[in-house]
Structures are given as C-alpha cells and as structure tokens.
Design an enzyme around this catalytic site. Structure first.
Site, PDB file in Angstrom:
ATOM      1  CG  PHE A 155      -0.509 -62.264  -9.136  1.00 27.05           C
ATOM      2  CD1 PHE A 155      -1.045 -61.128  -9.592  1.00 27.05           C
ATOM      3  CD2 PHE A 155       0.852 -62.104  -8.837  1.00 27.05           C
ATOM      4  CE1 PHE A 155      -0.328 -59.880  -9.987  1.00 27.05           C
ATOM      5  CE2 PHE A 155       1.426 -61.024  -9.248  1.00 27.05           C
ATOM      6  CZ  PHE A 155       0.897 -59.843  -9.656  1.00 27.05           C
ATOM      7  CB  CYS A 287       5.217 -62.216 -18.461  1.00 25.15           C
ATOM      8  SG  CYS A 287       4.263 -62.793 -19.567  1.00 25.15           S
ATOM      9  CD  GLU A 388       9.168 -59.589 -13.659  1.00 29.74           C
ATOM     10  OE1 GLU A 388       9.333 -60.327 -13.027  1.00 29.74           O
ATOM     11  OE2 GLU A 388       8.476 -59.956 -14.678  1.00 29.74           O
TER      12      GLU A 388
HETATM   13  P1  NAD Z   1       5.479 -66.136  -8.430  1.00 35.85           P
HETATM   14  O1  NAD Z   1       6.868 -66.889  -8.762  1.00 35.85           O
HETATM   15  O2  NAD Z   1       5.578 -65.514  -6.914  1.00 35.85           O
HETATM   16  O3  NAD Z   1       4.569 -67.347  -7.856  1.00 35.85           O
HETATM   17  C1  NAD Z   1       4.160 -68.121  -9.112  1.00 35.85           C
HETATM   18  C2  NAD Z   1       3.734 -69.569  -8.375  1.00 35.85           C
HETATM   19  O4  NAD Z   1       4.719 -70.228  -7.839  1.00 35.85           O
HETATM   20  C3  NAD Z   1       2.365 -69.629  -7.659  1.00 35.85           C
HETATM   21  O5  NAD Z   1       1.692 -70.120  -7.979  1.00 35.85           O
HETATM   22  C4  NAD Z   1       3.056 -69.383  -6.147  1.00 35.85           C
HETATM   23  O6  NAD Z   1       2.234 -70.081  -5.288  1.00 35.85           O
HETATM   24  C5  NAD Z   1       4.358 -70.339  -6.449  1.00 35.85           C
HETATM   25  N1  NAD Z   1       5.760 -70.074  -5.478  1.00 35.85           N
HETATM   26  C6  NAD Z   1       5.710 -68.737  -5.349  1.00 35.85           C
HETATM   27  N2  NAD Z   1       6.819 -68.655  -4.341  1.00 35.85           N
HETATM   28  C7  NAD Z   1       7.344 -70.277  -4.272  1.00 35.85           C
HETATM   29  C8  NAD Z   1       8.468 -70.724  -3.840  1.00 35.85           C
HETATM   30  N3  NAD Z   1       9.129 -69.978  -3.026  1.00 35.85           N
HETATM   31  N4  NAD Z   1       8.532 -72.093  -3.908  1.00 35.85           N
HETATM   32  C9  NAD Z   1       7.754 -72.819  -4.562  1.00 35.85           C
HETATM   33  N5  NAD Z   1       6.498 -71.902  -5.067  1.00 35.85           N
HETATM   34  C10 NAD Z   1       6.480 -70.813  -5.042  1.00 35.85           C
HETATM   35  O7  NAD Z   1       5.028 -65.269  -9.339  1.00 35.85           O
HETATM   36  P2  NAD Z   1       3.777 -64.375  -9.183  1.00 35.85           P
HETATM   37  O8  NAD Z   1       4.076 -63.237  -8.381  1.00 35.85           O
HETATM   38  O9  NAD Z   1       2.405 -65.078  -9.000  1.00 35.85           O
HETATM   39  O10 NAD Z   1       3.592 -63.990 -10.734  1.00 35.85           O
HETATM   40  C11 NAD Z   1       4.332 -62.657 -11.289  1.00 35.85           C
HETATM   41  C12 NAD Z   1       5.647 -63.324 -12.041  1.00 35.85           C
HETATM   42  O11 NAD Z   1       5.176 -64.318 -12.897  1.00 35.85           O
HETATM   43  C13 NAD Z   1       6.577 -62.293 -12.781  1.00 35.85           C
HETATM   44  O12 NAD Z   1       7.672 -62.520 -12.545  1.00 35.85           O
HETATM   45  C14 NAD Z   1       5.989 -62.483 -14.062  1.00 35.85           C
HETATM   46  O13 NAD Z   1       6.955 -61.808 -15.122  1.00 35.85           O
HETATM   47  C15 NAD Z   1       5.795 -63.875 -14.239  1.00 35.85           C
HETATM   48  N6  NAD Z   1       4.912 -64.222 -15.439  1.00 35.85           N
HETATM   49  C16 NAD Z   1       5.673 -65.046 -16.519  1.00 35.85           C
HETATM   50  C17 NAD Z   1       4.890 -65.218 -17.470  1.00 35.85           C
HETATM   51  C18 NAD Z   1       5.708 -65.715 -18.753  1.00 35.85           C
HETATM   52  O14 NAD Z   1       5.047 -66.053 -19.699  1.00 35.85           O
HETATM   53  N7  NAD Z   1       6.973 -65.803 -18.811  1.00 35.85           N
HETATM   54  C19 NAD Z   1       3.593 -65.125 -17.474  1.00 35.85           C
HETATM   55  C20 NAD Z   1       2.770 -64.714 -16.352  1.00 35.85           C
HETATM   56  C21 NAD Z   1       3.510 -64.022 -15.366  1.00 35.85           C
END
Ligand code: NAD
Length: 501
Positions: A155, A287, A388
């Site tokens: 997101f 991130c 985190e």
């Molecule tokens: P999230 O893991 O909740 O969601 C990411 C994606 O996965 C979304 O599209 C969501 O629909 C899907 N998803 C969520 N839970 C799922 C499940 N149980 N099974 C299958 N799919 C699922 O992450 P978020 O809250 O949207 O974003 C924040 C996180 O992303 C933080 O941990 C941040 O550090 C990380 N992030 C990492 C980077 C990087 O480059 N390493 C960049 C941006 C964000």
C-alpha cells in the site's frame, strides 16, 4: 478517470475495463486523512485472474512481433502521458494513502524515472557474442522475454512500486498482470487509463484488483512464468516459497528495520534533517524508513535535543495541505497498532521523549493519525528495536563505539537499508564494508537507489536473487539463450568444436 464516491472500480483485462465477475467481497477505499469513502474495490476471484492470464498469454506473440525499438517508443509515449498526469497521480496517492503531497510528487517522479530507465531497453537488452570460440565457430547469448509476469504490491507506494516492474517487463517483451494493494487501488486506475491510450496489443498489461485469493491464484496459476512481490516479510516468504515450488521465477522484497548510525563527528543540523525525513516521511510507512538511531559516544548528547525539538515542530495534518509535514497512517487499525507499539516500548523501559499517541489532527471519524514519536533509552533486545513498526516511531539506542554500532545493526534479521552520518572517510569505509544490508546511505537518510541502480535488501528483507529495477530488471525479465554456430560456406575449413587445433 474521475473517482466518484462509492463507485466500484473495474479490472483492466485484454484491453477493456472489466467489472470483476467472480468477486468474493467488495471493500471501501478510504481517505485516511478524513475517513471519507473514495470508491469500492472488488476482491476478484480465480475466474477474473484466469481471464487476465489468458489475455496476457494470448498477447505474448503479438507483443513479441513489435520490435524492441517500437516497444521502447511506447514507453517514451507513456512517459509523456504520465508527466501530463503527474499532479493527478500525486493527488491520488495522497488521497488514498495519506503521505504528504510533496512526498507523493516525489513518488510519482520516481515512477516516471522507472519508465525512463526502461526506455533504454534496445541497449540494455543486448546480448553478448564471441567470434571464433573454436575455429570458424561463433557463440552468442541473446535475451528473450520470460513470458507472463505478475506483480503483487504493497500500500505504501501506490504509484512507484508497480513501476519497479511493469515498464521493465513490457519493455523486454513480456506481458503483465498487476495486483495492486486493495487498500490503495485508485492510483493505478489513472495509470491504466494512460496505458489504455497507448493502444498496446490487448492483454499486454492487465490489472486485477483483489487480496489474498488473487495472490494465491498468481502463485499457483500455470500460465504465469514470473512473480515479483513487495510487501511484509511473512507474506514475502509465503510468496517466495509457493511461487518457486510452482516453478516460477520469483523475487520477493519484504519488510525492514533500518538503522541510522550517528558518529560524534557528524554535522548535527544536517543529520537531524536526514533523520527527520527518514523516520517521519510518509509517516514512517516506507521500507526505507529509518526507524532506529544508533548514536556512538557523545553523539547522543549532541543529537537528542535538536532532534526532539525538530520533531516537535513537525506539523501533522492532511497530506493535501502543503503545510503538513506528516500525514495520516493508512488506516485506523494501523494507527491503533502503532500506538500499541509505543506503549509496549514504554512498558519495556524506553523513555517516550516525543509522544505521537492521540495527536490533535484529523478529528473526523475514521481519520487515522499518529504523530512523530521518539523513544530514547532503547536497548537492542527490546521488541521496539527489532520489530518493524511501520509508523512514525523512532527508537534511539546508544553504542560506545562504531564496532558496537555495527554489531547492533548486524544483529537485525532484516537488512534493507542503513545510513551512517559522519565526516570520517575511515568510518564510512569500515561501515560499508562490514554492514549487512543491501542499500547504504552516507550522510543521506533514505538511500533508496535511483531507477538506474538495483533496489533491494538482504536477509529477511529480500528473498530471491535479482533485485528490482536498474540492470537487474532486464536480467529478471529476460531468459538467456546461447547459440553456438558454424557455417561451412565461409571456406575456412571445419574446426572442431571441442578441440582447438
Ligand atoms: P502486505 O504484506 O500486507 O501486503 C502486500 C501485498 O500482499 C498486498 O497486495 C496484499 O493484498 C497481499 N497480501 C497481504 N496479506 C496476504 C496474505 N496473507 N496472503 C497473500 N497475499 C497477501 O504489506 P503492506 O502492509 O501492503 O505493505 C507494508 C509492508 O511492505 C511493510 O512490511 C514494508 O516494509 C514492506 N515494503 C517493502 C519494500 C521493499 O522494497 N522491501 C517496499 C515497500 C514496502
């Protein structure tokens, strides 16, 4: 595309805006600064994903028939279109995600930079050759598209993170399926309206809105060849294992806990600016957010007062107001979770020197603000130092030496980004040599590489091999094929392939 309240948004499949046919649910998309419902997003099902994958597979051949140079020209056109829509895109990012409009403009600019990098594909996709690997025998390695590629994104960067993948994938001749975050699906509606205007062969780019069911479908679908994921560490692990088990190429970028080491010789006012931008920009929902400061020696005494004063001066408010320094966090659930983290740190013995709980901003019901927060006296074993939080919360740990600081940084299970603030070249040399993280900043708080360099962390922050964007993108989105050839009519005899004579 104008967003009207309670409109249920469509998917984009085979070149058409398509209502979800198989949705298991429909969620509200809200503005976290006001709680207002902006639109509704369907949680599409298997049939919707399958339609997108079929369209993407059908488009593979027509898209390969478009020359590499013509594909690059489409990206040049996309760049112009996105520049023309950049303020709409930035306002959409702020409205659905909450970050300040300044942060959102920077995000959109970085997304456009990804397109600029992908425009170089006629050069970057070139192979290699060597004449006379044996007498009269030549060898060459060429690059070809991988096939249907999918991306699952988080997101916190509704415009940019999808563009770590989409422009590079299609530039290399692949077709693409995007699953945006169900919390922020609206910015990609604007992006796909511009992609639609490019008149690509139907099915080259597809958009499927949804949540877990679409993700699991992507991981299992036999018609998908490669998966890119960005999100939290537990989901990254799940995606990596399941997609790899299904035989797909996969890269999974996960969560982070980023440290900023401040040496006693750091330029303090500039260091404070760097830390503030890093810890509290996008309300800490990056991130690459710096969430732990490790002070070395008397840096703590020099830093703490100016840092707390600058933090207290930050204006928390709706990101659309140009005067806001810190916008809301993504949801009320996130606000409550982050506030709980602050209380937990306090209960574990940290001192809350700036407290963002219950900040006086966004009185509207459903507004989700947490103010910038600093916890001092944190020790490396506390959960607030290791987990985190993903909010505007900064933990301060004291170390006696650079060695001890490096030990603290390297004890993290994450290894995304880290920064050091110092005027000593020797300290920088030692730090960059020793530290276990994928992206390092020197006197820079958020050292997110530009599009032309690869982006990714180490350890639990990344599963896979090839990183996002830069040169790694072409590696990820192409398969190498090596051709060894001999031609008899050149009149140079027939050399042995195996034994040089
Ligand atoms: P999230 O893991 O909740 O969601 C990411 C994606 O996965 C979304 O599209 C969501 O629909 C899907 N998803 C969520 N839970 C799922 C499940 N149980 N099974 C299958 N799919 C699922 O992450 P978020 O809250 O949207 O974003 C924040 C996180 O992303 C933080 O941990 C941040 O550090 C990380 N992030 C990492 C980077 C990087 O480059 N390493 C960049 C941006 C964000």
């Amino acid at each position: 595309m104008a967003v009207t309240a309670t409109r249920t948004i469509d998917n984009y499949i085979a070149g058409e805006w398509t209502p979800a046919a198989d949705a298991t649910d429909v969620l509200d998309v809200t503005n976290p600064a006001t709680g207002e419902t902006l639109a509704r997003v369907p949680l599409s099902g298997w049939a919707d994903l399958d339609a997108a994958v079929s369209a993407a597979r059908a488009a593979l051949r027509p898209w390969r028939e478009v020359s590499t140079i013509a594909r690059a020209r489409k990206l040049f056109e996309l760049r112009e279109r996105l520049i023309a829509r950049s303020e709409d895109l930035a306002r959409s990012v702020t409205t659905e995600m909450g970050k300040t409009i300044g942060d959102a403009r920077a995000e959109v600019a970085r997304a456009i930079e990804m397109v600029e990098c992908a425009c170089a594909v006629p050069t970057t996709m070139q192979g290699r050759n060597l004449e006379d690997v044996s007498r009269n025998i030549d060898a060459e390695t060429i690059r070809q598209p991988v096939g249907v590629c999918a991306a699952i994104v988080p997101f916190n960067f509704p415009a940019m993170v999808p563009f770590w993948f989409l422009p590079f994938a299609i530039a290399c001749g692949n077709t693409f399926v995007l699953k945006p975050s169900e919390q922020v699906p609206l910015t990609q509606q604007i992006v796909f309206a511009e992609l639609d205007a490019l008149d690509l062969p139907p099915g080259v780019v597809n958009l499927v809105n949804g949540g877990r069911e679409v993700v699991e479908g992507i991981l299992d679908h036999p018609g998908i060849d490669a998966v890119s994921f960005v999100g939290s560490a537990p989901v990254a692990k799940l995606v990596y294992e399941r997609a790899a088990k299904a035989g797909k190429r996969v890269q999974a970028l996960g969560g982070a806990k980023n440290h900023m080491v401040v040496m006693p010789d750091a330029v303090i006012d500039k260091t404070v600016d760097g830390i503030i931008g890093s810890a509290f920009g996008a309300a800490g929902q990056r991130c690459m957010a710096g969430s732990v400061v490790v002070t070395v020696g008397d840096a703590h005494e020099q830093l703490l007062r100016p840092l707390t004063e600058a933090t207290r001066a930050l204006h928390v408010g709706d990101g659309l107001e140009e005067s806001s320094d810190v916008g809301p966090v993504i949801s009320c659930a996130a606000r409550d979770r982050i506030s709980d983290w602050i209380s937990r740190g306090e209960a574990d013995g940290a001192k809350v020197v700036v407290d963002g709980r219950g900040v006086a901003a966004g009185s509207a019901e459903g507004a989700s603000f947490v103010g910038p927060t600093i916890l001092d006296g944190v020790t490396p074993d506390m959960d607030i130092a290791t987990e985190e939080v993903f909010g505007p919360v900064l933990a301060v740990i004291q170390a006696g030496s650079l060695d001890e600081a490096i030990e603290i940084v390297n004890s993290s299970r994450f290894g995304n980004g880290t920064s050091i603030f110092t005027e000593s070249g020797a300290s920088v040399r030692r730090y960059r040599h020793e530290v276990e993280a994928g992206m390092i900043g020197v006197n820079i708080g958020v050292a997110a590489p530009v599009a032309f360099f690869p982006f990714s962390g180490w350890k639990d922050s990344f599963l896979g091999d090839l990183h996002a964007h830069g040169t790694d993108a072409v590696e990820f989105f192409t398969r190498k094929k090596t051709v060894t050839s001999r031609w008899y009519s050149s009149g140079q005899g027939s050399g042995s392939y195996f034994v040089e004579r």
